[in-house]
Design a protein around this motif. Structure first.
Motif, PDB file in Angstrom:
ATOM      1  N   SER A   1      62.470  60.613  19.887  1.00 44.95           N
ATOM      2  CA  SER A   1      63.092  61.899  20.224  1.00 44.95           C
ATOM      3  C   SER A   1      64.245  61.723  21.209  1.00 44.95           C
ATOM      4  CB  SER A   1      62.044  62.863  20.790  1.00 44.95           C
ATOM      5  OG  SER A   1      61.358  62.290  21.878  1.00 44.95           O
ATOM      6  N   TYR A   2      64.375  60.539  21.799  1.00 42.15           N
ATOM      7  CA  TYR A   2      65.524  60.258  22.675  1.00 42.15           C
ATOM      8  C   TYR A   2      66.699  59.669  21.899  1.00 42.15           C
ATOM      9  CZ  TYR A   2      62.749  61.316  26.787  1.00 42.15           C
ATOM     10  OH  TYR A   2      62.003  61.973  27.729  1.00 42.15           O
TER      11      TYR A   2
ATOM     12  N   HIS B   1      60.797  56.821  23.113  1.00 43.98           N
ATOM     13  CA  HIS B   1      60.375  57.599  21.949  1.00 43.98           C
ATOM     14  C   HIS B   1      61.586  58.006  21.109  1.00 43.98           C
ATOM     15  CE1 HIS B   1      58.805  61.302  19.905  1.00 43.98           C
ATOM     16  NE2 HIS B   1      57.700  60.568  19.831  1.00 43.98           N
TER      17      HIS B   1
ATOM     18  N   ARG C   1      64.617  63.087  31.554  1.00 44.72           N
ATOM     19  CA  ARG C   1      63.887  64.347  31.468  1.00 44.72           C
ATOM     20  C   ARG C   1      63.131  64.359  30.151  1.00 44.72           C
ATOM     21  NH1 ARG C   1      66.992  68.413  34.551  1.00 44.72           N
ATOM     22  NH2 ARG C   1      66.317  69.996  33.070  1.00 44.72           N
ATOM     23  N   GLY C   2      62.035  65.115  30.110  1.00 47.12           N
ATOM     24  CA  GLY C   2      61.280  65.143  28.863  1.00 47.12           C
ATOM     25  C   GLY C   2      60.223  66.213  28.883  1.00 47.12           C
ATOM     26  N   TRP C   3      59.489  66.284  27.814  1.00 43.47           N
ATOM     27  CA  TRP C   3      58.472  67.327  27.683  1.00 43.47           C
ATOM     28  C   TRP C   3      57.151  66.795  27.159  1.00 43.47           C
ATOM     29  CZ3 TRP C   3      57.540  66.688  22.653  1.00 43.47           C
ATOM     30  CH2 TRP C   3      58.622  66.319  21.826  1.00 43.47           C
ATOM     31  N   GLY C   4      57.094  65.548  26.826  1.00 44.28           N
ATOM     32  CA  GLY C   4      55.849  65.062  26.221  1.00 44.28           C
ATOM     33  C   GLY C   4      55.492  63.674  26.687  1.00 44.28           C
ATOM     34  N   GLU C   5      54.305  63.258  26.308  1.00 44.65           N
ATOM     35  CA  GLU C   5      53.842  61.928  26.674  1.00 44.65           C
ATOM     36  C   GLU C   5      53.945  61.018  25.459  1.00 44.65           C
ATOM     37  OE1 GLU C   5      50.796  62.992  30.220  1.00 44.65           O
ATOM     38  OE2 GLU C   5      49.909  62.901  28.216  1.00 44.65           O
ATOM     39  N   PHE C   6      54.294  59.779  25.689  1.00 43.64           N
ATOM     40  CA  PHE C   6      54.454  58.867  24.557  1.00 43.64           C
ATOM     41  C   PHE C   6      54.294  57.422  25.028  1.00 43.64           C
ATOM     42  CE2 PHE C   6      58.512  59.652  26.532  1.00 43.64           C
ATOM     43  CZ  PHE C   6      59.119  58.409  26.577  1.00 43.64           C
TER      44      PHE C   6
HETATM   45  C1  SLL Z   1      53.887  64.505  22.696  1.00 47.01           C
HETATM   46  N1  SLL Z   1      53.482  62.963  20.911  1.00 47.01           N
HETATM   47  O1  SLL Z   1      54.115  65.533  22.102  1.00 47.01           O
HETATM   48  C2  SLL Z   1      54.260  63.169  22.062  1.00 47.01           C
HETATM   49  C3  SLL Z   1      55.714  63.083  21.821  1.00 47.01           C
HETATM   50  C4  SLL Z   1      57.887  62.963  22.908  1.00 47.01           C
HETATM   51  C5  SLL Z   1      58.529  63.114  24.189  1.00 47.01           C
HETATM   52  C6  SLL Z   1      56.420  63.086  23.073  1.00 47.01           C
HETATM   53  C7  SLL Z   1      62.072  63.936  24.556  1.00 47.01           C
HETATM   54  C8  SLL Z   1      62.847  64.714  25.483  1.00 47.01           C
HETATM   55  C9  SLL Z   1      64.280  64.823  25.134  1.00 47.01           C
HETATM   56  C10 SLL Z   1      60.649  63.841  24.944  1.00 47.01           C
HETATM   57  O2  SLL Z   1      60.146  64.215  25.979  1.00 47.01           O
HETATM   58  N2  SLL Z   1      59.902  63.231  24.051  1.00 47.01           N
HETATM   59  O3  SLL Z   1      64.661  64.294  24.083  1.00 47.01           O
HETATM   60  O4  SLL Z   1      65.003  65.370  25.941  1.00 47.01           O
HETATM   61  O5  SLL Z   1      53.363  64.476  23.789  1.00 47.01           O
END
Ligand code: SLL
Length: 155
Positions: free
Chosen positions: A63-64, A61, A82-87
């Motif tokens: 965002s990385y 994604h 690591r992350g916070w969302g699904e994509f």
């Molecule tokens: C959502 N539509 O909100 C999706 C977007 C993006 C996930 C998910 C990045 C983490 C990082 C990350 O987790 N991106 O950059 O450290 O579910």
């Protein structure tokens, strides 16, 4: 004759992900809620991916950014983040025998919702691909089990 000769070979490719909810003691220093790992493999008891795949490119994604493109040339064909969302992510397979054009697969990362802090299985997608020429290497295989754990370091 047919576009697909009878000598073509069908292979099942599995793209899947694991994840683990980050607990207080994991000291999430960023916005991350989870650690996840995406893997690409063949089914158990079938020839391992590295016998016919040259490289796997994972497109993460945006965002990385700037590290959205990760190329893996050797097994295990995994990426842990690591992350916070699904994509949705894209996975490009390049083959040892370049008669086979690269193939793009899609997978949606699914994160653990139980918040237990234990590693859980997310989504798994299986695609059947057809190779003109597998270009198998003579690789001695042991167990196909090195793909199944999230490592403990914070990648
Ligand atoms: C959502 N539509 O909100 C999706 C977007 C993006 C996930 C998910 C990045 C983490 C990082 C990350 O987790 N991106 O950059 O450290 O579910």
């Amino acid at each position: 004759g047919s576009r697909f000769s009878k000598f073509n070979l069908k292979k099942k490719i599995i793209v899947g992900n694991l994840s683990r909810f980050l607990l207080e003691e994991d000291n999430p220093s960023d916005n991350a809620t989870h650690k996840w790992m995406v893997y690409v493999r063949t089914p158990p008891n079938e020839k391992k991916l590295e016998t016919f795949v040259k490289s796997v490119t994972f497109y993460l994604h945006e965002s990385y950014a700037p590290n959205t493109e990760v190329v893996i040339n050797n097994p295990p064909f995994n990426v842990t983040r690591r992350g916070w969302g699904e994509f949705h992510l894209k996975v490009l397979l390049k083959f040892k025998d370049e008669k086979n054009k690269p193939i793009l697969l899609h997978h949606k990362i699914k994160l653990d919702k139980t918040l237990s802090g234990l590693q859980t299985t997310g989504n798994e997608t299986t695609t059947t691909i057809e190779l003109e020429s597998p270009g198998f290497d003579d690789i001695k295989t042991e167990k196909n089990d090195n793909n199944t754990e999230l490592s403990d370091n914070n990648e």
